[in-house]
Design a protein around this motif. Structure first.
Motif, PDB file in Angstrom:
ATOM      1  N   LEU A   1       5.377  -8.484 -13.980  1.00 25.85           N
ATOM      2  CA  LEU A   1       5.925  -7.788 -15.148  1.00 25.85           C
ATOM      3  C   LEU A   1       5.658  -6.278 -15.075  1.00 25.85           C
ATOM      4  CD1 LEU A   1       7.302  -8.416 -17.880  1.00 25.85           C
ATOM      5  CD2 LEU A   1       5.016  -8.723 -18.866  1.00 25.85           C
ATOM      6  N   ASP A   2       4.478  -5.919 -14.558  1.00 27.72           N
ATOM      7  CA  ASP A   2       4.102  -4.498 -14.467  1.00 27.72           C
ATOM      8  C   ASP A   2       4.152  -3.989 -13.024  1.00 27.72           C
ATOM      9  OD1 ASP A   2       3.847  -4.159 -17.159  1.00 27.72           O
ATOM     10  OD2 ASP A   2       1.661  -4.377 -17.208  1.00 27.72           O
ATOM     11  N   LYS A   3       5.060  -4.551 -12.247  1.00 27.97           N
ATOM     12  CA  LYS A   3       5.215  -4.218 -10.833  1.00 27.97           C
ATOM     13  C   LYS A   3       5.430  -2.720 -10.599  1.00 27.97           C
ATOM     14  CE  LYS A   3       7.753  -6.570  -7.170  1.00 27.97           C
ATOM     15  NZ  LYS A   3       8.709  -7.672  -6.977  1.00 27.97           N
ATOM     16  N   ASN A   4       6.129  -2.088 -11.539  1.00 26.05           N
ATOM     17  CA  ASN A   4       6.398  -0.651 -11.396  1.00 26.05           C
ATOM     18  C   ASN A   4       5.133   0.196 -11.482  1.00 26.05           C
ATOM     19  OD1 ASN A   4       9.083  -1.172 -11.136  1.00 26.05           O
ATOM     20  ND2 ASN A   4       9.578  -0.766 -13.292  1.00 26.05           N
ATOM     21  N   TRP A   5       4.058  -0.442 -11.905  1.00 24.68           N
ATOM     22  CA  TRP A   5       2.782   0.276 -12.004  1.00 24.68           C
ATOM     23  C   TRP A   5       2.017   0.271 -10.684  1.00 24.68           C
ATOM     24  CZ3 TRP A   5       0.657   2.917 -16.174  1.00 24.68           C
ATOM     25  CH2 TRP A   5       1.403   2.864 -17.370  1.00 24.68           C
ATOM     26  N   ILE A   6       2.517  -0.456  -9.686  1.00 24.61           N
ATOM     27  CA  ILE A   6       1.841  -0.422  -8.383  1.00 24.61           C
ATOM     28  C   ILE A   6       2.343   0.816  -7.652  1.00 24.61           C
ATOM     29  CG2 ILE A   6       1.293  -1.657  -6.252  1.00 24.61           C
ATOM     30  CD1 ILE A   6       2.381  -4.217  -7.558  1.00 24.61           C
ATOM     31  N   PRO A   7       1.491   1.798  -7.427  1.00 20.97           N
ATOM     32  CA  PRO A   7       1.956   3.020  -6.772  1.00 20.97           C
ATOM     33  C   PRO A   7       2.398   2.685  -5.334  1.00 20.97           C
ATOM     34  CG  PRO A   7      -0.222   3.323  -7.749  1.00 20.97           C
ATOM     35  CD  PRO A   7       0.058   1.857  -7.727  1.00 20.97           C
ATOM     36  N   ALA A   8       3.541   3.227  -4.927  1.00 20.28           N
ATOM     37  CA  ALA A   8       4.075   2.909  -3.594  1.00 20.28           C
ATOM     38  C   ALA A   8       3.646   3.955  -2.569  1.00 20.28           C
ATOM     39  CB  ALA A   8       5.603   2.819  -3.663  1.00 20.28           C
ATOM     40  N   LYS A   9       2.355   4.208  -2.518  1.00 19.96           N
ATOM     41  CA  LYS A   9       1.854   5.215  -1.579  1.00 19.96           C
ATOM     42  C   LYS A   9       0.595   4.707  -0.915  1.00 19.96           C
ATOM     43  CE  LYS A   9       1.621   9.617  -1.952  1.00 19.96           C
ATOM     44  NZ  LYS A   9       1.215  10.940  -2.459  1.00 19.96           N
ATOM     45  N   GLU A  10       0.392   5.129   0.323  1.00 22.03           N
ATOM     46  CA  GLU A  10      -0.815   4.737   1.035  1.00 22.03           C
ATOM     47  C   GLU A  10      -2.050   5.206   0.246  1.00 22.03           C
ATOM     48  OE1 GLU A  10      -2.467   4.436   5.507  1.00 22.03           O
ATOM     49  OE2 GLU A  10      -0.418   4.101   4.916  1.00 22.03           O
ATOM     50  N   ASP A  11      -3.093   4.377   0.286  1.00 29.15           N
ATOM     51  CA  ASP A  11      -4.342   4.650  -0.427  1.00 29.15           C
ATOM     52  C   ASP A  11      -4.208   4.554  -1.949  1.00 29.15           C
ATOM     53  OD1 ASP A  11      -6.045   4.960   1.752  1.00 29.15           O
ATOM     54  OD2 ASP A  11      -5.438   7.038   2.034  1.00 29.15           O
ATOM     55  N   HIS A  12      -3.035   4.111  -2.413  1.00 25.18           N
ATOM     56  CA  HIS A  12      -2.865   3.871  -3.838  1.00 25.18           C
ATOM     57  C   HIS A  12      -2.747   2.363  -4.045  1.00 25.18           C
ATOM     58  CE1 HIS A  12      -1.864   8.069  -3.601  1.00 25.18           C
ATOM     59  NE2 HIS A  12      -1.682   8.170  -4.912  1.00 25.18           N
ATOM     60  N   SER A  13      -3.102   1.899  -5.226  1.00 30.96           N
ATOM     61  CA  SER A  13      -2.997   0.465  -5.512  1.00 30.96           C
ATOM     62  C   SER A  13      -3.057   0.234  -7.014  1.00 30.96           C
ATOM     63  CB  SER A  13      -4.152  -0.287  -4.830  1.00 30.96           C
ATOM     64  OG  SER A  13      -5.382   0.203  -5.315  1.00 30.96           O
ATOM     65  N   LEU A  14      -2.866  -1.019  -7.374  1.00 23.08           N
ATOM     66  CA  LEU A  14      -3.028  -1.406  -8.775  1.00 23.08           C
ATOM     67  C   LEU A  14      -4.288  -2.265  -8.853  1.00 23.08           C
ATOM     68  CD1 LEU A  14      -1.680  -1.326 -11.623  1.00 23.08           C
ATOM     69  CD2 LEU A  14      -0.700  -3.553 -11.071  1.00 23.08           C
ATOM     70  N   TYR A  15      -5.284  -1.767  -9.569  1.00 24.85           N
ATOM     71  CA  TYR A  15      -6.548  -2.495  -9.697  1.00 24.85           C
ATOM     72  C   TYR A  15      -6.384  -3.562 -10.775  1.00 24.85           C
ATOM     73  CZ  TYR A  15     -11.584  -3.271 -10.202  1.00 24.85           C
ATOM     74  OH  TYR A  15     -12.841  -3.833 -10.245  1.00 24.85           O
ATOM     75  N   ILE A  16      -6.746  -4.794 -10.426  1.00 25.95           N
ATOM     76  CA  ILE A  16      -6.608  -5.920 -11.349  1.00 25.95           C
ATOM     77  C   ILE A  16      -7.996  -6.305 -11.848  1.00 25.95           C
ATOM     78  CG2 ILE A  16      -5.779  -8.310 -11.578  1.00 25.95           C
ATOM     79  CD1 ILE A  16      -4.005  -7.771  -9.079  1.00 25.95           C
ATOM     80  N   ARG A  17      -8.184  -6.317 -13.140  1.00 20.91           N
ATOM     81  CA  ARG A  17      -9.493  -6.622 -13.706  1.00 20.91           C
ATOM     82  C   ARG A  17      -9.439  -7.863 -14.603  1.00 20.91           C
ATOM     83  NH1 ARG A  17     -14.357  -4.132 -14.927  1.00 20.91           N
ATOM     84  NH2 ARG A  17     -14.360  -3.835 -12.692  1.00 20.91           N
ATOM     85  N   PRO A  18      -9.722  -9.049 -14.024  1.00 21.76           N
ATOM     86  CA  PRO A  18      -9.878 -10.246 -14.852  1.00 21.76           C
ATOM     87  C   PRO A  18     -11.298 -10.245 -15.430  1.00 21.76           C
ATOM     88  CG  PRO A  18      -9.252 -10.764 -12.564  1.00 21.76           C
ATOM     89  CD  PRO A  18      -9.750  -9.361 -12.598  1.00 21.76           C
ATOM     90  N   PHE A  19     -11.473 -10.710 -16.648  1.00 25.10           N
ATOM     91  CA  PHE A  19     -12.814 -10.809 -17.224  1.00 25.10           C
ATOM     92  C   PHE A  19     -12.856 -11.854 -18.327  1.00 25.10           C
ATOM     93  CE2 PHE A  19     -12.039  -8.003 -21.038  1.00 25.10           C
ATOM     94  CZ  PHE A  19     -10.820  -7.460 -20.648  1.00 25.10           C
ATOM     95  N   MET A  20     -14.052 -12.321 -18.611  1.00 19.47           N
ATOM     96  CA  MET A  20     -14.238 -13.348 -19.643  1.00 19.47           C
ATOM     97  C   MET A  20     -15.525 -13.054 -20.397  1.00 19.47           C
ATOM     98  SD  MET A  20     -14.374 -17.527 -19.441  1.00 19.47           S
ATOM     99  CE  MET A  20     -15.274 -17.625 -17.925  1.00 19.47           C
ATOM    100  N   PHE A  21     -15.504 -13.289 -21.688  1.00 16.63           N
ATOM    101  CA  PHE A  21     -16.712 -13.056 -22.492  1.00 16.63           C
ATOM    102  C   PHE A  21     -16.771 -14.045 -23.645  1.00 16.63           C
ATOM    103  CE2 PHE A  21     -14.358 -10.782 -25.816  1.00 16.63           C
ATOM    104  CZ  PHE A  21     -13.238 -10.332 -25.104  1.00 16.63           C
TER     105      PHE A  21
END
Ligand SMILES: *Cc1c(COP(=O)(O)O)cnc(C)c1O
Length: 354
Positions: A124-144
């Protein structure tokens, strides 16, 4: 068995992407348009909500902020030159997440919720993955834990969430490291192998003390003798001694089993190194240094992948390294990038396509 999960998607009316330049963004500061949220109540996981990123409303009595039943993960999604998106080894993070959950007396998260939910959210948020080397989309799963009750006991209610943060190049300059002999990160029987929130809060004082002395991070040593190396800050650590790469083993449960650590072991073997997972004393490190055989020391983790250590201080002895002439860590970095950005065949099946 848990019934197939229900997913409910509510899309944001407008993308915040219009207001953000995805180049040169600071780590962990911006979040994508959507988030995943699911509650655990009455012994079961409820409907998975994928909805616009927004604040949470909570009671001051919420259990997690008092007693710390809280765990997390860190994963990255990449986009290759063809614009195809893939996540690096997320199944390994899923498994580790549930290992952390069990240690913290929390419910495990079903694979469908963690993996399918993550895939749907990233899609859904694919456009947020930067299309450049050394760039990425950090995914943070968490539970509390979310019980609204200040009694000390495992909570009955929990919340599992995933948020996404685009990240630019994580320039980690070579680090000056202080070998810690007073404070400890983990003890046998403790929670060092879990990605539990409290581990990070507990490490901050020692790190701040090292910073006061002019160092960037600490190299943790074992709790009993302060003799064996453990981890470097929140990264696993590798020592290249001759043609052997040594990293502490996981047996005592005091080391976080990094996905980057595991991948590094595989790549180093592919590069022709002997890789040893074993106890390594700081005295042996110093002996190798004095013999001219300690070539490289570096940390590994999802955020920076490989971080060079240019100085290691133990008591009154300082080991320095000429990182500009290193061969192994830079080659390792390059191989990671080639796999992530699809420049080389993914022989180990590390990239999870979305
Ligand atoms: C997350 C983490 C690592 C690195 O794990 P990766 O899976 O490689 O990101 C290492 N040590 C600690 C203490 C960590 O929290």
């Amino acid at each position: 068995m848990i019934a197939a999960a229900d997913f409910n998607i509510t899309k944001a009316e407008r993308s915040k992407l219009n207001d953000i330049n995805l180049e040169n963004i600071p780590f962990g500061k911006f979040f994508s348009d959507h988030m995943l949220e699911v509650d655990y109540e009455d012994g079961e996981w409820k409907t998975v909500e994928i909805k616009p990123y927004q604040p949470l409303l909570m009671e001051p009595s919420m259990a997690a902020i008092h007693y710390g039943q809280a765990i997390f993960e860190g994963i990255k999604a990449y986009k290759n030159a063809a614009g195809e998106a893939a996540i690096f080894r997320p199944l390994d993070n899923f498994k580790r997440f549930n290992i952390s959950a069990e240690r913290m007396q929390m419910p495990t998260v079903p694979e469908e919720i963690f993996m399918e939910g993550m895939k749907m959210l990233v899609e859904l948020d694919k456009n947020w993955i930067p299309a450049k080397e050394d760039h990425s989309l950090y995914i943070r799963p968490f539970m509390f834990s979310t019980d609204e009750m200040i009694g000390v006991r495992p909570s009955e209610k929990y919340k599992f969430m995933i948020i996404l943060s685009p990240t630019g190049p994580y320039y980690s300059t070579p680090m000056r490291i202080y070998v810690e002999e007073q404070y400890v990160r983990a003890v046998p029987g403790g929670v060092g192998y879990a990605k539990a929130a409290g581990n990070y809060g507990a490490a901050m004082f020692a790190t701040a003390e090292a910073k006061k002395k002019g160092y960037d991070q600490v190299l943790w040593t074992d709790a009993y003798e302060h003799k064996y190396v453990q981890e470097c800050g929140t990264m696993n650590v590798f020592f290249i001694i001759g043609n052997t790469a040594i990293t502490p083993d996981l047996q005592a449960g005091t080391i976080l089993a990094g996905v980057t650590r595991d991948s590094t072991i595989t790549i180093l073997k592919e590069m022709g190194f002997n890789v040893e997972e074993r106890q390594l004393s700081i005295d042996d490190v110093m002996d190798a240094y004095k013999a001219g055989l300690l070539y490289e020391v570096f940390g590994t983790g999802t955020a920076a992948t490989v971080s060079y250590i240019k100085e290691l201080r133990y008591k009154d002895f300082t080991m320095t390294f000429d990182v500009a002439h290193w061969k192994t860590a830079p080659e390792l970095k390059k191989r990671f990038n080639d796999i992530r950005y699809g420049k080389t065949p993914d022989n180990n099946n590390w990239m999870y396509k979305i």
